[in-house]
Design a protein around this motif. Structure first.
Motif, PDB file in Angstrom:
ATOM      1  N   THR A 167       0.813  -1.229   0.000  1.00 25.39           N
ATOM      2  CA  THR A 167       0.000   0.000   0.000  1.00 25.39           C
ATOM      3  C   THR A 167       0.838   1.267   0.000  1.00 25.39           C
ATOM      4  OG1 THR A 167      -0.126  -0.142   2.415  1.00 25.39           O
ATOM      5  CG2 THR A 167      -1.929  -1.143   1.153  1.00 25.39           C
ATOM      6  N   ASN A 168       2.097   1.180   0.412  1.00 23.07           N
ATOM      7  CA  ASN A 168       2.921   2.383   0.518  1.00 23.07           C
ATOM      8  C   ASN A 168       3.646   2.733  -0.770  1.00 23.07           C
ATOM      9  OD1 ASN A 168       2.283   2.727   3.245  1.00 23.07           O
ATOM     10  ND2 ASN A 168       3.911   1.329   3.892  1.00 23.07           N
ATOM     11  N   ALA A 169       3.625   1.844  -1.761  1.00 28.15           N
ATOM     12  CA  ALA A 169       4.365   2.084  -3.001  1.00 28.15           C
ATOM     13  C   ALA A 169       3.598   3.030  -3.915  1.00 28.15           C
ATOM     14  CB  ALA A 169       4.626   0.763  -3.719  1.00 28.15           C
ATOM     15  N   THR A 170       4.315   4.012  -4.461  1.00 30.92           N
ATOM     16  CA  THR A 170       3.726   4.928  -5.425  1.00 30.92           C
ATOM     17  C   THR A 170       3.797   4.312  -6.823  1.00 30.92           C
ATOM     18  OG1 THR A 170       5.835   6.040  -5.868  1.00 30.92           O
ATOM     19  CG2 THR A 170       4.509   6.864  -4.016  1.00 30.92           C
ATOM     20  N   ALA A 171       3.145   4.973  -7.773  1.00 28.43           N
ATOM     21  CA  ALA A 171       3.174   4.479  -9.162  1.00 28.43           C
ATOM     22  C   ALA A 171       4.602   4.460  -9.687  1.00 28.43           C
ATOM     23  CB  ALA A 171       2.288   5.358 -10.039  1.00 28.43           C
ATOM     24  N   LEU A 172       5.386   5.470  -9.336  1.00 24.70           N
ATOM     25  CA  LEU A 172       6.779   5.515  -9.785  1.00 24.70           C
ATOM     26  C   LEU A 172       7.587   4.373  -9.170  1.00 24.70           C
ATOM     27  CD1 LEU A 172       8.905   7.037 -11.411  1.00 24.70           C
ATOM     28  CD2 LEU A 172       9.343   8.468  -9.394  1.00 24.70           C
ATOM     29  N   GLU A 173       7.326   4.056  -7.914  1.00 29.38           N
ATOM     30  CA  GLU A 173       8.040   2.953  -7.268  1.00 29.38           C
ATOM     31  C   GLU A 173       7.636   1.613  -7.869  1.00 29.38           C
ATOM     32  OE1 GLU A 173       8.888   4.725  -2.783  1.00 29.38           O
ATOM     33  OE2 GLU A 173       6.900   3.933  -3.296  1.00 29.38           O
ATOM     34  N   TRP A 174       6.367   1.461  -8.211  1.00 31.22           N
ATOM     35  CA  TRP A 174       5.934   0.236  -8.902  1.00 31.22           C
ATOM     36  C   TRP A 174       6.641   0.099 -10.247  1.00 31.22           C
ATOM     37  CZ3 TRP A 174       3.703  -4.075  -7.524  1.00 31.22           C
ATOM     38  CH2 TRP A 174       2.901  -4.109  -6.384  1.00 31.22           C
ATOM     39  N   LEU A 175       6.756   1.209 -10.967  1.00 30.01           N
ATOM     40  CA  LEU A 175       7.438   1.189 -12.265  1.00 30.01           C
ATOM     41  C   LEU A 175       8.909   0.844 -12.085  1.00 30.01           C
ATOM     42  CD1 LEU A 175       7.200   1.724 -15.310  1.00 30.01           C
ATOM     43  CD2 LEU A 175       7.746   4.123 -14.855  1.00 30.01           C
ATOM     44  N   ALA A 176       9.545   1.416 -11.053  1.00 26.09           N
ATOM     45  CA  ALA A 176      10.943   1.104 -10.780  1.00 26.09           C
ATOM     46  C   ALA A 176      11.109  -0.364 -10.388  1.00 26.09           C
ATOM     47  CB  ALA A 176      11.478   2.014  -9.680  1.00 26.09           C
ATOM     48  N   ALA A 177      10.171  -0.893  -9.613  1.00 24.09           N
ATOM     49  CA  ALA A 177      10.228  -2.303  -9.219  1.00 24.09           C
ATOM     50  C   ALA A 177      10.125  -3.213 -10.435  1.00 24.09           C
ATOM     51  CB  ALA A 177       9.107  -2.615  -8.229  1.00 24.09           C
ATOM     52  N   PHE A 178       9.219  -2.871 -11.358  1.00 24.09           N
ATOM     53  CA  PHE A 178       9.084  -3.664 -12.584  1.00 24.09           C
ATOM     54  C   PHE A 178      10.364  -3.588 -13.414  1.00 24.09           C
ATOM     55  CE2 PHE A 178       7.963  -4.019 -17.094  1.00 24.09           C
ATOM     56  CZ  PHE A 178       7.334  -5.256 -17.097  1.00 24.09           C
ATOM     57  N   GLY A 179      10.951  -2.389 -13.503  1.00 23.78           N
ATOM     58  CA  GLY A 179      12.204  -2.241 -14.239  1.00 23.78           C
ATOM     59  C   GLY A 179      13.331  -3.042 -13.617  1.00 23.78           C
ATOM     60  N   LEU A 185      11.311  -0.626  -2.524  1.00 20.71           N
ATOM     61  CA  LEU A 185      10.350  -0.044  -3.466  1.00 20.71           C
ATOM     62  C   LEU A 185       8.922  -0.471  -3.148  1.00 20.71           C
ATOM     63  CD1 LEU A 185      12.358  -0.513  -6.793  1.00 20.71           C
ATOM     64  CD2 LEU A 185      11.882   1.649  -5.638  1.00 20.71           C
ATOM     65  N   LEU A 186       8.732  -1.723  -2.772  1.00 18.50           N
ATOM     66  CA  LEU A 186       7.384  -2.237  -2.530  1.00 18.50           C
ATOM     67  C   LEU A 186       6.849  -1.888  -1.145  1.00 18.50           C
ATOM     68  CD1 LEU A 186       7.544  -5.802  -4.138  1.00 18.50           C
ATOM     69  CD2 LEU A 186       6.662  -3.686  -5.140  1.00 18.50           C
ATOM     70  N   LEU A 187       7.747  -1.791  -0.160  1.00 22.70           N
ATOM     71  CA  LEU A 187       7.305  -1.618   1.223  1.00 22.70           C
ATOM     72  C   LEU A 187       7.635  -0.247   1.799  1.00 22.70           C
ATOM     73  CD1 LEU A 187       8.370  -5.110   2.633  1.00 22.70           C
ATOM     74  CD2 LEU A 187       6.181  -4.450   1.600  1.00 22.70           C
ATOM     75  N   GLY A 188       8.380   0.543   1.052  1.00 20.01           N
ATOM     76  CA  GLY A 188       8.718   1.868   1.549  1.00 20.01           C
ATOM     77  C   GLY A 188       9.829   1.881   2.576  1.00 20.01           C
ATOM     78  N   THR A 189      10.629   0.819   2.642  1.00 19.83           N
ATOM     79  CA  THR A 189      11.752   0.779   3.571  1.00 19.83           C
ATOM     80  C   THR A 189      12.983   1.427   2.945  1.00 19.83           C
ATOM     81  OG1 THR A 189      12.361  -1.427   2.780  1.00 19.83           O
ATOM     82  CG2 THR A 189      10.881  -1.304   4.675  1.00 19.83           C
ATOM     83  N   GLU A 190      14.023   1.609   3.754  1.00 27.74           N
ATOM     84  CA  GLU A 190      15.235   2.270   3.293  1.00 27.74           C
ATOM     85  C   GLU A 190      15.965   1.404   2.267  1.00 27.74           C
ATOM     86  OE1 GLU A 190      17.826   5.345   2.928  1.00 27.74           O
ATOM     87  OE2 GLU A 190      16.035   5.325   4.191  1.00 27.74           O
ATOM     88  N   ILE A 191      16.369   2.029   1.159  1.00 24.84           N
ATOM     89  CA  ILE A 191      17.121   1.318   0.113  1.00 24.84           C
ATOM     90  C   ILE A 191      18.619   1.532   0.285  1.00 24.84           C
ATOM     91  CG2 ILE A 191      17.570   1.168  -2.365  1.00 24.84           C
ATOM     92  CD1 ILE A 191      14.654   1.827  -2.844  1.00 24.84           C
ATOM     93  N   GLY A 192      19.013   2.751   0.629  1.00 25.88           N
ATOM     94  CA  GLY A 192      20.418   3.056   0.837  1.00 25.88           C
ATOM     95  C   GLY A 192      21.254   2.839  -0.409  1.00 25.88           C
ATOM     96  N   HIS A 193      22.392   2.165  -0.232  1.00 24.42           N
ATOM     97  CA  HIS A 193      23.306   1.937  -1.344  1.00 24.42           C
ATOM     98  C   HIS A 193      22.911   0.727  -2.187  1.00 24.42           C
ATOM     99  CE1 HIS A 193      24.716  -0.693   1.897  1.00 24.42           C
ATOM    100  NE2 HIS A 193      25.195  -1.485   0.952  1.00 24.42           N
TER     101      HIS A 193
END
Length: 263
Positions: free
Chosen positions: A142-154, A226-234
């Motif tokens: 639920t926390n992922a935006t459309a841009l994050e979904w697109l990045a996850a697919f990429g 990207l999917l859960l909104g947690t820290e990605i960092g490096h």
């Protein structure tokens, strides 16, 4: 016809050939797809409460562990799917069809391009099916935006492309389908020693460096973020570097082996 038009036409023909093979012989794809689905159900319903309590240090929460688990399972799905690609390439090499293709007036690279595109498409479809199972049993993003979904697919597509080229190289150097399947097994087992099932910090200290710096861990952590909104960092750029590096290595390795004169 220009060289580019010839390459596109022949690659499209080889892609259709590989998709027809996948449709006529679905058992290989289904068997590889069954593993991540079984693991998802097993870890959620059998180990979910215990794993969530151990990771969080609090009460058991199966849904929380499911959210943690699903990104790793999706990456494992890609690794399992490309094993079928290695087997398919090895069968082409050992059954003589490649020797026949070499005598035809077709673009030389179209055979490999057809395998690559077909494998990436199958990987994406497998991820969608496993993702649908995850959603059916309660996974939510639920926390992922459309841009994050697109990045996850990429990211998933990039991982599929990189692992496909490595799998094709493994298939080309394997003498038969059984050897190709065995050679490609690390693509299935590496997620088990990544952050797919438990955090790196929960592993023995001597084991943590390998688990942290192997290719699946940064990809899983990036997808999880990207999917859960947690820290990605490096992890984002590490995953990208790993994918691009593996894709380049796999491409030149596969090209060199494929262009060898047959013995």
């Amino acid at each position: 016809m220009s060289a580019l038009s010839l390459a596109v036409r022949d690659s499209n023909t080889m892609l259709r050939r590989n998709l027809l093979h996948a449709r006529r012989y679905p058992s290989l794809t289904l068997n590889l797809l069954l593993t991540p689905v079984v693991l998802l159900l097993l870890f959620v319903y059998v180990f979910g409460d215990v794993m969530s309590a151990g990771i969080g240090g609090g009460g058991a929460d199966r849904s929380e562990y499911m959210a943690y688990l699903v990104p790793g399972i999706l990456m494992m799905t890609i690794g399992g799917t490309v094993v079928g690609t290695a087997v398919s390439v090895s069968m082409d090499m050992s059954e003589g069809i490649i020797a026949r293709f070499r005598t035809l007036a077709i673009h030389r690279g179209s055979v490999l391009i057809g395998h690559v595109i077909g494998s990436v498409l199958q990987s994406v479809m497998s991820v969608v099916l496993v993702g649908a199972v995850a959603v059916a049993i309660g996974f939510r993003s639920t926390n992922a935006t459309a841009l994050e979904w697109l990045a996850a697919f990429g990211l998933l597509t990039l991982v599929a492309l990189a692992l496909t080229w490595i799998a094709i190289g493994m298939g080309l150097v394997s003498p038969n389908a059984e050897a190709a399947s065995n050679n490609a097994l690390p693509l299935v087992f590496l997620p088990f020693i990544s952050s797919a099932f438990v955090p790196i910090d929960a592993m023995p200290g001597w084991f943590q460096p390998f688990a942290e710096y192997q290719p699946f861990t940064p990809a899983i952590e990036t997808l999880r973020g990207l999917l859960l909104g947690t820290e990605i960092g490096h992890n984002g750029w590490l995953a990208t570097v790993w994918c691009l590096g593996l894709a380049v290595i796999g491409y030149y390795w596969s090209k060199a082996v494929f262009n060898r004169d047959p013995k």
